[in-house]
Design a protein around this motif. Structure first.
Motif, PDB file in Angstrom:
ATOM      1  N   GLY A 134       0.839  -1.186   0.000  1.00 36.05           N
ATOM      2  CA  GLY A 134       0.000   0.000   0.000  1.00 36.05           C
ATOM      3  C   GLY A 134       0.874   1.234   0.000  1.00 36.05           C
ATOM      4  N   SER A 135       0.255   2.373  -0.222  1.00 42.65           N
ATOM      5  CA  SER A 135       1.003   3.630  -0.240  1.00 42.65           C
ATOM      6  C   SER A 135       0.211   4.707   0.480  1.00 42.65           C
ATOM      7  N   ILE A 136       0.881   5.405   1.369  1.00 42.03           N
ATOM      8  CA  ILE A 136       0.278   6.497   2.129  1.00 42.03           C
ATOM      9  C   ILE A 136       1.076   7.768   1.856  1.00 42.03           C
ATOM     10  N   VAL A 137       0.381   8.827   1.487  1.00 41.18           N
ATOM     11  CA  VAL A 137       1.029  10.120   1.267  1.00 41.18           C
ATOM     12  C   VAL A 137       0.328  11.158   2.127  1.00 41.18           C
ATOM     13  N   LEU A 138       1.101  11.846   2.943  1.00 36.38           N
ATOM     14  CA  LEU A 138       0.593  12.918   3.785  1.00 36.38           C
ATOM     15  C   LEU A 138       0.966  14.254   3.150  1.00 36.38           C
ATOM     16  N   VAL A 139       0.050  15.195   3.176  1.00 33.74           N
ATOM     17  CA  VAL A 139       0.337  16.525   2.646  1.00 33.74           C
ATOM     18  C   VAL A 139       0.704  17.426   3.817  1.00 33.74           C
ATOM     19  N   GLY A 140       1.967  17.819   3.863  1.00 31.31           N
ATOM     20  CA  GLY A 140       2.463  18.688   4.915  1.00 31.31           C
ATOM     21  C   GLY A 140       2.418  20.136   4.483  1.00 31.31           C
ATOM     22  N   ARG A 178       4.448   1.787   1.963  1.00 24.82           N
ATOM     23  CA  ARG A 178       5.325   2.950   1.928  1.00 24.82           C
ATOM     24  C   ARG A 178       4.581   4.181   2.427  1.00 24.82           C
ATOM     25  N   VAL A 179       5.278   5.013   3.198  1.00 27.64           N
ATOM     26  CA  VAL A 179       4.686   6.241   3.733  1.00 27.64           C
ATOM     27  C   VAL A 179       5.620   7.400   3.428  1.00 27.64           C
ATOM     28  N   ASN A 180       5.101   8.381   2.713  1.00 24.62           N
ATOM     29  CA  ASN A 180       5.878   9.562   2.350  1.00 24.62           C
ATOM     30  C   ASN A 180       5.007  10.807   2.502  1.00 24.62           C
ATOM     31  N   ALA A 181       5.634  11.957   2.388  1.00 24.75           N
ATOM     32  CA  ALA A 181       4.898  13.218   2.474  1.00 24.75           C
ATOM     33  C   ALA A 181       5.385  14.166   1.393  1.00 24.75           C
ATOM     34  N   VAL A 182       4.496  15.051   0.974  1.00 19.59           N
ATOM     35  CA  VAL A 182       4.875  16.173   0.125  1.00 19.59           C
ATOM     36  C   VAL A 182       4.624  17.430   0.941  1.00 19.59           C
ATOM     37  N   SER A 183       5.576  18.350   0.910  1.00 17.95           N
ATOM     38  CA  SER A 183       5.504  19.561   1.714  1.00 17.95           C
ATOM     39  C   SER A 183       5.439  20.775   0.790  1.00 17.95           C
ATOM     40  N   PRO A 184       4.231  21.213   0.419  1.00 20.73           N
ATOM     41  CA  PRO A 184       4.114  22.337  -0.512  1.00 20.73           C
ATOM     42  C   PRO A 184       4.420  23.678   0.144  1.00 20.73           C
ATOM     43  N   GLY A 185       4.926  24.577  -0.667  1.00 21.46           N
ATOM     44  CA  GLY A 185       4.962  25.981  -0.295  1.00 21.46           C
ATOM     45  C   GLY A 185       3.641  26.605  -0.708  1.00 21.46           C
ATOM     46  N   PRO A 186       3.581  27.931  -0.883  1.00 26.86           N
ATOM     47  CA  PRO A 186       2.331  28.579  -1.283  1.00 26.86           C
ATOM     48  C   PRO A 186       1.797  28.024  -2.606  1.00 26.86           C
ATOM     49  N   VAL A 187       0.499  27.762  -2.646  1.00 28.58           N
ATOM     50  CA  VAL A 187      -0.167  27.236  -3.832  1.00 28.58           C
ATOM     51  C   VAL A 187      -1.435  28.046  -4.067  1.00 28.58           C
ATOM     52  N   HIS A 188      -1.708  28.369  -5.322  1.00 25.97           N
ATOM     53  CA  HIS A 188      -2.925  29.098  -5.660  1.00 25.97           C
ATOM     54  C   HIS A 188      -4.128  28.163  -5.591  1.00 25.97           C
ATOM     55  N   THR A 189      -4.972  28.342  -4.589  1.00 27.86           N
ATOM     56  CA  THR A 189      -6.187  27.560  -4.427  1.00 27.86           C
ATOM     57  C   THR A 189      -7.337  28.495  -4.063  1.00 27.86           C
ATOM     58  N   SER A 236      10.189   9.654   3.117  1.00 27.77           N
ATOM     59  CA  SER A 236      10.711  10.913   2.585  1.00 27.77           C
ATOM     60  C   SER A 236       9.681  12.033   2.701  1.00 27.77           C
ATOM     61  N   VAL A 237      10.177  13.233   2.909  1.00 29.14           N
ATOM     62  CA  VAL A 237       9.351  14.432   2.847  1.00 29.14           C
ATOM     63  C   VAL A 237       9.867  15.239   1.663  1.00 29.14           C
ATOM     64  N   LEU A 238       9.071  15.302   0.602  1.00 32.72           N
ATOM     65  CA  LEU A 238       9.502  15.959  -0.624  1.00 32.72           C
ATOM     66  C   LEU A 238       9.051  17.414  -0.603  1.00 32.72           C
ATOM     67  N   PHE A 239      10.031  18.319  -0.594  1.00 30.75           N
ATOM     68  CA  PHE A 239       9.715  19.752  -0.579  1.00 30.75           C
ATOM     69  C   PHE A 239       9.304  20.205  -1.973  1.00 30.75           C
TER      70      PHE A 239
END
Length: 250
Positions: A134-140, A178-189, A236-239
């Protein structure tokens, strides 16, 4: 370009899926063949997105749940059923000074941004382990590592997400999850537009890229992290912040 079959046969739960990054992620996973379980608070927006995904040839269903409520969060996990992919994207952000942050405000941030993914992973990961993958992705958020004069509660709640990513990668990784995260900066939403209003252009001056991100760009990173191309990526935490600006002397 995303393959239309890369995730065929898999089921993905995406929290906070009715707008912004979550919506882009849900649409991306559906295009790749996943059956997507959409979570949100607004049933009308959720059902509209179900129809939109179906119109584009995908499959989705919607579950409404209040992530500030622990029991409702667990109900979401139960009704989602066996999922192969969890994208914990739902988030609460209120950028106010610490003296203006009362206990209830702080608790809401922790409940949605930290406790909800904790409960969802606790409920869903064991079945992934039994199935062998399985795959888990957290949005940081970049707020977890870039302090500001306001938003301490938000930053703390998202820092917790990054810590949990590493713990869960260690806990579940040996079983194929697998457990990973993506760490966004400012995003237009829609959320950032409502927050900044006529001053929204300031977001485009916060990084070395010279512009804020687009939800689709974050969705592409999530697609990589949940897909087979990232099979050796775990903990991993992907910036994804466009590059931090350096401070120059003088």
């Amino acid at each position: 370009m995303n393959s239309s079959t890369a995730l065929r046969g898999s089921t993905a739960l995406v929290t906070g899926a009715t707008s912004g990054i979550g919506k882009a992620v849900a649409q991306s996973l559906a295009r790749q063949g996943a059956e997507v379980v959409l979570h949100g608070r607004d049933r009308s927006r959720g059902e509209a997105l179900v129809k939109e995904i179906a119109h584009d040839g995908g499959t989705a269903r919607f579950i409404a749940a209040d992530l500030t409520d622990a029991e409702d969060t667990l109900r979401l996990a139960s009704q989602a059923g066996d999922v192969d992919i969890l994208v914990s994207n739902a988030g609460l952000y209120e950028f106010v000074p610490t003296p203006a942050t009362d206990a209830a405000n702080f608790d809401r941030h922790i409940a949605v941004n930290t406790r909800a993914p904790f409960l969802l992973v606790g409920a869903l990961a064991p079945a992934m382990v039994r199935r062998g993958g399985g795959s888990i992705v957290l949005v940081g958020s970049s707020a977890a590592r870039t302090p500001a004069p306001v938003g301490a509660a938000y930053g703390a709640s998202k820092a917790g997400v990054e810590v949990l990513t590493r713990y869960w990668a260690t806990e579940f990784g040996p079983s194929g999850v697998r457990v990973n995260a993506v760490s966004p900066g400012p995003v237009h939403t829609e959320g950032t537009s409502a927050m900044f209003g006529e001053h929204i252009a300031v977001l485009d001056r916060t990084n070395a890229r010279g512009r804020a991100g687009d939800p689709g760009e974050i969705a592409d990173i999530v697609s990589f992290l949940v897909g087979p191309a990232s099979s050796y990526v775990n903990g991993s935490v992907l910036f994804a912040d466009g590059g931090e600006l350096s401070s120059l002397p003088g």
